[in-house]
Design a protein around this motif. Structure first.
Motif, PDB file in Angstrom:
ATOM      1  N   TRP A 133       0.689  -1.327   0.023  1.00 20.48           N
ATOM      2  CA  TRP A 133       0.044  -0.206   0.013  1.00 20.48           C
ATOM      3  C   TRP A 133       1.039   1.365  -0.102  1.00 20.48           C
ATOM      4  CZ3 TRP A 133      -1.697  -3.901   3.476  1.00 20.48           C
ATOM      5  CH2 TRP A 133      -2.868  -4.572   3.327  1.00 20.48           C
ATOM      6  N   ARG A 134       0.466   2.281  -0.590  1.00 17.69           N
ATOM      7  CA  ARG A 134       0.922   3.504  -0.733  1.00 17.69           C
ATOM      8  C   ARG A 134       0.057   4.520  -0.365  1.00 17.69           C
ATOM      9  NH1 ARG A 134       4.711   0.386  -1.286  1.00 17.69           N
ATOM     10  NH2 ARG A 134       5.924   0.064  -3.350  1.00 17.69           N
ATOM     11  N   ASN A 135       0.843   5.747   0.510  1.00 18.56           N
ATOM     12  CA  ASN A 135       0.008   6.778   1.035  1.00 18.56           C
ATOM     13  C   ASN A 135      -1.265   6.266   1.453  1.00 18.56           C
ATOM     14  OD1 ASN A 135       1.643   8.572  -0.554  1.00 18.56           O
ATOM     15  ND2 ASN A 135       0.673   8.205  -2.377  1.00 18.56           N
ATOM     16  N   VAL A 136      -1.313   5.479   2.498  1.00 13.92           N
ATOM     17  CA  VAL A 136      -2.165   4.987   3.258  1.00 13.92           C
ATOM     18  C   VAL A 136      -3.122   5.945   4.012  1.00 13.92           C
ATOM     19  CG1 VAL A 136      -2.736   3.507   5.368  1.00 13.92           C
ATOM     20  CG2 VAL A 136      -1.338   2.503   3.476  1.00 13.92           C
ATOM     21  N   GLU A 137      -2.346   6.941   4.706  1.00 12.32           N
ATOM     22  CA  GLU A 137      -3.089   8.018   5.718  1.00 12.32           C
ATOM     23  C   GLU A 137      -4.229   8.654   4.862  1.00 12.32           C
ATOM     24  OE1 GLU A 137       0.027   7.411   5.285  1.00 12.32           O
ATOM     25  OE2 GLU A 137       0.785   6.746   7.095  1.00 12.32           O
ATOM     26  N   SER A 138      -4.009   8.795   3.678  1.00 18.74           N
ATOM     27  CA  SER A 138      -4.986   9.681   2.809  1.00 18.74           C
ATOM     28  C   SER A 138      -6.114   8.737   2.180  1.00 18.74           C
ATOM     29  CB  SER A 138      -4.439  10.359   1.602  1.00 18.74           C
ATOM     30  OG  SER A 138      -3.716   9.487   0.684  1.00 18.74           O
ATOM     31  N   LYS A 139      -6.046   7.468   2.600  1.00 20.03           N
ATOM     32  CA  LYS A 139      -7.245   6.540   1.906  1.00 20.03           C
ATOM     33  C   LYS A 139      -8.252   5.963   2.945  1.00 20.03           C
ATOM     34  CE  LYS A 139      -3.823   5.276  -1.719  1.00 20.03           C
ATOM     35  NZ  LYS A 139      -3.083   4.230  -2.146  1.00 20.03           N
ATOM     36  N   GLU A 140      -9.455   5.775   2.436  1.00 19.11           N
ATOM     37  CA  GLU A 140     -10.418   5.144   3.203  1.00 19.11           C
ATOM     38  C   GLU A 140     -10.044   3.714   3.220  1.00 19.11           C
ATOM     39  OE1 GLU A 140     -12.702   6.612   4.744  1.00 19.11           O
ATOM     40  OE2 GLU A 140     -12.442   8.590   4.246  1.00 19.11           O
ATOM     41  N   THR A 141     -10.876   3.012   4.133  1.00 18.63           N
ATOM     42  CA  THR A 141     -10.545   1.442   4.345  1.00 18.63           C
ATOM     43  C   THR A 141     -11.235   0.900   2.960  1.00 18.63           C
ATOM     44  OG1 THR A 141     -10.821   1.591   6.702  1.00 18.63           O
ATOM     45  CG2 THR A 141     -11.279  -0.516   5.751  1.00 18.63           C
ATOM     46  N   SER A 142     -12.274   1.322   2.486  1.00 18.56           N
ATOM     47  CA  SER A 142     -12.639   0.775   1.273  1.00 18.56           C
ATOM     48  C   SER A 142     -11.558   0.628   0.092  1.00 18.56           C
ATOM     49  CB  SER A 142     -13.720   1.255   0.763  1.00 18.56           C
ATOM     50  OG  SER A 142     -13.742   2.895   0.405  1.00 18.56           O
ATOM     51  N   VAL A 143     -10.929   1.751   0.129  1.00 22.11           N
ATOM     52  CA  VAL A 143      -9.916   1.775  -0.882  1.00 22.11           C
ATOM     53  C   VAL A 143      -8.807   0.933  -0.669  1.00 22.11           C
ATOM     54  CG1 VAL A 143      -8.312   3.536  -1.981  1.00 22.11           C
ATOM     55  CG2 VAL A 143     -10.395   4.264  -1.478  1.00 22.11           C
ATOM     56  N   LEU A 144      -8.340   0.870   0.390  1.00 23.34           N
ATOM     57  CA  LEU A 144      -7.372  -0.113   0.919  1.00 23.34           C
ATOM     58  C   LEU A 144      -7.691  -1.622   0.671  1.00 23.34           C
ATOM     59  CD1 LEU A 144      -6.190   1.383   4.233  1.00 23.34           C
ATOM     60  CD2 LEU A 144      -5.130   1.612   1.822  1.00 23.34           C
ATOM     61  N   LEU A 145      -8.981  -2.093   0.855  1.00 25.18           N
ATOM     62  CA  LEU A 145      -9.480  -3.253   0.376  1.00 25.18           C
ATOM     63  C   LEU A 145      -9.536  -3.457  -1.206  1.00 25.18           C
ATOM     64  CD1 LEU A 145     -11.963  -3.626   3.068  1.00 25.18           C
ATOM     65  CD2 LEU A 145     -10.117  -4.630   3.074  1.00 25.18           C
ATOM     66  N   ASP A 146      -9.702  -2.481  -1.914  1.00 30.75           N
ATOM     67  CA  ASP A 146     -10.036  -2.457  -3.183  1.00 30.75           C
ATOM     68  C   ASP A 146      -8.443  -2.834  -3.820  1.00 30.75           C
ATOM     69  OD1 ASP A 146     -12.587  -2.217  -3.443  1.00 30.75           O
ATOM     70  OD2 ASP A 146     -12.436  -0.087  -4.112  1.00 30.75           O
ATOM     71  N   GLU A 147      -7.473  -2.223  -3.198  1.00 33.68           N
ATOM     72  CA  GLU A 147      -5.969  -2.296  -3.596  1.00 33.68           C
ATOM     73  C   GLU A 147      -5.538  -3.932  -3.357  1.00 33.68           C
ATOM     74  OE1 GLU A 147      -3.850   0.992  -1.949  1.00 33.68           O
ATOM     75  OE2 GLU A 147      -4.589   2.263  -3.408  1.00 33.68           O
ATOM     76  N   LEU A 148      -6.047  -4.353  -2.241  1.00 33.97           N
ATOM     77  CA  LEU A 148      -5.683  -5.538  -1.713  1.00 33.97           C
ATOM     78  C   LEU A 148      -6.238  -6.614  -2.776  1.00 33.97           C
ATOM     79  CD1 LEU A 148      -5.181  -7.135   1.400  1.00 33.97           C
ATOM     80  CD2 LEU A 148      -7.362  -8.122   0.414  1.00 33.97           C
ATOM     81  N   ARG A 149      -7.800  -6.366  -2.996  1.00 32.65           N
ATOM     82  CA  ARG A 149      -8.207  -7.474  -4.094  1.00 32.65           C
ATOM     83  C   ARG A 149      -7.681  -7.279  -5.345  1.00 32.65           C
ATOM     84  NH1 ARG A 149     -12.717  -4.385  -1.866  1.00 32.65           N
ATOM     85  NH2 ARG A 149     -13.981  -5.737  -0.221  1.00 32.65           N
TER      86      ARG A 149
END
Length: 320
Positions: free
Chosen positions: A74-90
């Motif tokens: 993950w990059r720039n985590v602090e500026s992202k919502e949980t849903s975006v982090l999960l989308d990147e994981l998928r």
């Protein structure tokens, strides 16, 4: 790539079988595990706020298994919502054959665990959480592997997880993971902690509900005489996660939480992590004693990760 059944956390079967495979790797090498991987096989990593050693361990494991390791963190985590982090994981897990994750928040204790428990229930490829900010499964299992190698089956054995004096103030995730996995292995777990530096009560409670037993004490001097295996960590105060500087206001009264050679039985095994402070938590003499298995820490981490990869591929499951 097969769809994987998603597991929320460790269970007794996983602990038992992973430790069994670690022993096999230690005695016979990595060849059988490597042969079981499809060709080509790509191992992905997705980390946030993680010690650089985790990436090195993944690379070493990939090297032993003969597979490439690709960083998809993950990059720039602090500026992202949980849903975006999960989308990147998928997106990441759909492009590799197995994805290794580790996530710890700098701002909110438990945020990493919260994210991990929301991982997809049916990923295209297995996902293995090496650790989050509540549980560090991989390091805990590697300590158990070291214990079992020296003292045999852990069922009924006394495993002591103890806080120790120091100034590093590490996350208690390894202690939490070791409390849980030791109990799942059938050990009698004793948690030795000062009133000012408790582990999470719900972690101890859930571990006690497994096949082992868990007791808690603050009687440091009398906690090791019946120990078969001891783990020591200088963990921080959970109440002051956002204010780590406050730890020093509480630690001075526990300077005598210092493990020496004469405090553990001759047959007892000691394990800790490379961050341990010689002369503060544990005497230098004990760290050099044959009862201390720290010299095999890195090799056990690599063996444990290889065994975990073998397990999740065999059972088409994921660990969080």
């Amino acid at each position: 790539m097969n769809h994987s059944r998603h597991l929320c956390t460790m269970d007794s079967r996983a602990v038992t079988e992973i430790l069994k495979v670690v022993h096999e790797i230690e005695t016979s090498g990595f060849s059988r595990i490597a042969k079981g991987l499809q060709d080509p096989f790509i191992l992905g990593t997705m980390f946030h706020n993680v010690d650089s050693r985790e990436a090195h361990i993944c690379e070493l494991t990939g090297g032993r298994l003969g597979v490439p390791v690709v960083d998809l963190s993950w990059r720039n985590v602090e500026s992202k919502e949980t849903s975006v982090l999960l989308d990147e994981l998928r997106m990441a897990e759909s492009t590799v054959d197995l994805l290794l994750t580790a996530f710890a928040s700098k701002d909110t204790f438990g945020e990493g665990r919260n994210l991990t428990t929301k991982f997809p229930s049916s990923p295209k490829s297995p996902i293995v959480s090496l650790h989050d900010d509540i549980y560090n499964w991989q390091t805990a299992l590697s300590h158990l592997a070291g214990f079992q190698n020296r003292i045999g089956d852990l069922s009924g054995k006394r495993v002591v997880v103890s806080w120790g004096f120091g100034s590093n103030f590490a996350n208690p995730a390894i202690a939490h993971g070791l409390i849980t996995t030791s109990a799942l292995a059938g050990a009698r777990v004793r948690v030795v902690e000062p009133p000012d530096f408790p582990t999470l009560n719900r972690v101890r409670k859930e571990a006690a509900e497994s096949s082992g037993s868990v007791e808690v004490t603050s009687d440091y001097r009398n906690s090791f005489s019946d120990a078969d295996a001891v783990y020591v960590l200088n963990w921080f105060r959970l109440d002051d996660f956002k204010h780590p500087e406050r730890n020093v206001n509480f630690v001075s009264k526990y300077k005598d939480w210092y493990l020496t050679e004469d405090m553990i039985p001759e047959s007892c095994i000691l394990s800790c992590d490379p961050s341990i402070q010689s002369g503060l938590s544990i005497s230098p003499e004990l760290l050099q004693d044959s009862r201390c298995i720290n010299s095999s820490w890195l090799s056990r981490r690599v063996q444990t990760l290889a065994a975990t990869i073998h397990y999740v591929l065999r059972y088409e499951c994921s660990f969080t």
